[in-house]
Design a protein around this motif. Sequence first.
Motif, PDB file in Angstrom:
ATOM      1  N   ALA A   1       4.686   8.492   7.486  1.00  0.00           N
ATOM      2  CA  ALA A   1       3.417   8.069   7.450  1.00  0.00           C
ATOM      3  C   ALA A   1       2.913   7.356   6.320  1.00  0.00           C
ATOM      4  CB  ALA A   1       2.295   9.294   7.615  1.00  0.00           C
ATOM      5  N   ALA A   2       3.237   7.602   4.874  1.00  0.00           N
ATOM      6  CA  ALA A   2       2.629   7.011   3.744  1.00  0.00           C
ATOM      7  C   ALA A   2       3.353   5.706   3.931  1.00  0.00           C
ATOM      8  CB  ALA A   2       3.229   7.820   2.737  1.00  0.00           C
ATOM      9  N   GLN A   3       4.603   5.294   4.115  1.00  0.00           N
ATOM     10  CA  GLN A   3       5.176   4.086   4.128  1.00  0.00           C
ATOM     11  C   GLN A   3       4.601   3.247   5.346  1.00  0.00           C
ATOM     12  OE1 GLN A   3       7.549   3.088   2.144  1.00  0.00           O
ATOM     13  NE2 GLN A   3       7.618   0.883   3.148  1.00  0.00           N
ATOM     14  N   VAL A   4       4.038   3.619   6.305  1.00  0.00           N
ATOM     15  CA  VAL A   4       3.371   2.891   7.616  1.00  0.00           C
ATOM     16  C   VAL A   4       1.884   2.524   6.926  1.00  0.00           C
ATOM     17  CG1 VAL A   4       2.409   3.041   9.836  1.00  0.00           C
ATOM     18  CG2 VAL A   4       4.905   3.734   9.424  1.00  0.00           C
ATOM     19  N   ALA A   5       1.405   3.437   6.121  1.00  0.00           N
ATOM     20  CA  ALA A   5       0.243   3.249   5.677  1.00  0.00           C
ATOM     21  C   ALA A   5       0.001   2.079   4.620  1.00  0.00           C
ATOM     22  CB  ALA A   5      -0.701   4.474   5.128  1.00  0.00           C
ATOM     23  N   ALA A   6       1.104   2.029   3.886  1.00  0.00           N
ATOM     24  CA  ALA A   6       1.320   1.156   2.883  1.00  0.00           C
ATOM     25  C   ALA A   6       1.570  -0.160   3.487  1.00  0.00           C
ATOM     26  CB  ALA A   6       2.414   1.673   1.518  1.00  0.00           C
ATOM     27  N   SER A  32       4.379  -4.386   8.640  1.00  0.00           N
ATOM     28  CA  SER A  32       5.748  -4.566   8.355  1.00  0.00           C
ATOM     29  C   SER A  32       6.613  -4.292   9.451  1.00  0.00           C
ATOM     30  CB  SER A  32       6.322  -3.376   7.359  1.00  0.00           C
ATOM     31  OG  SER A  32       7.547  -3.720   6.972  1.00  0.00           O
ATOM     32  N   THR A  33       7.558  -5.480   9.463  1.00  0.00           N
ATOM     33  CA  THR A  33       8.608  -5.277  10.563  1.00  0.00           C
ATOM     34  C   THR A  33       9.875  -4.901  10.075  1.00  0.00           C
ATOM     35  OG1 THR A  33       9.281  -7.750  10.054  1.00  0.00           O
ATOM     36  CG2 THR A  33       7.576  -7.515  11.788  1.00  0.00           C
ATOM     37  N   THR A  36       2.540  -6.553  -4.224  1.00  0.00           N
ATOM     38  CA  THR A  36       2.231  -7.704  -4.804  1.00  0.00           C
ATOM     39  C   THR A  36       3.158  -8.747  -4.515  1.00  0.00           C
ATOM     40  OG1 THR A  36       3.120  -7.237  -6.847  1.00  0.00           O
ATOM     41  CG2 THR A  36       0.894  -6.322  -6.855  1.00  0.00           C
ATOM     42  N   ASN A  37       4.313  -8.488  -4.249  1.00  0.00           N
ATOM     43  CA  ASN A  37       5.226  -9.511  -3.871  1.00  0.00           C
ATOM     44  C   ASN A  37       6.112  -9.053  -2.667  1.00  0.00           C
ATOM     45  OD1 ASN A  37       6.939 -11.664  -3.885  1.00  0.00           O
ATOM     46  ND2 ASN A  37       8.140 -10.805  -5.658  1.00  0.00           N
ATOM     47  N   PRO A  38       5.528  -9.214  -1.556  1.00  0.00           N
ATOM     48  CA  PRO A  38       6.101  -8.642  -0.240  1.00  0.00           C
ATOM     49  C   PRO A  38       7.422  -9.576   0.267  1.00  0.00           C
ATOM     50  CG  PRO A  38       4.069  -9.587   0.533  1.00  0.00           C
ATOM     51  CD  PRO A  38       3.944  -9.685  -1.157  1.00  0.00           C
ATOM     52  N   THR A  39       7.746 -10.261  -0.404  1.00  0.00           N
ATOM     53  CA  THR A  39       9.068 -11.151   0.028  1.00  0.00           C
ATOM     54  C   THR A  39      10.120 -10.648  -0.333  1.00  0.00           C
ATOM     55  OG1 THR A  39       8.896 -12.544  -2.095  1.00  0.00           O
ATOM     56  CG2 THR A  39       7.700 -13.269  -0.187  1.00  0.00           C
TER      57      THR A  39
END
Length: 134
Positions: free
Chosen positions: A19-24, A28-29, A92-95
């Motif tokens: 849940a924490a990962q999905v909330a963050a 995201s795919t 901050t750098n989602p790539t």
Amino acid sequence: MSRPRFALFYLLGGIVALAAQVAAGPNSTDPTLGASGAIAAVLGGYILLYPRARVLTLVFIILFFTVIELPALVVLGLWFIQQAVFGAVGLTNPTGAGGGVAFFAHVGGFVFGLATIKLLATRRKQVPPRYPVY
């Protein structure tokens, strides 16, 4: 902690970590698969129950390394800070800066462990030794 309680703690830790990962990163795919968030919950509980436990740690200093014993509070505290910083950098750098590691699952699981371990763990009574200890 009994086996059923530990299983409950572990599974709930994994769910909270997910849940924490999905909330963050709700958009995201990246697939979220693994037990690291549940293990982080166990580490969060461990740091509260055994903060002074000694952990053998391999320390690298450029080309030299040594093995030292550090308190669990230091080792796990530094690990938690590292996960939080890496997660923030990934925001901050989602790539692909995280390399597919679910840092917020680790953070969420760890915080869950901190928050709930006292509810599930019970103290054992200290049993004095049968024979005198010299």
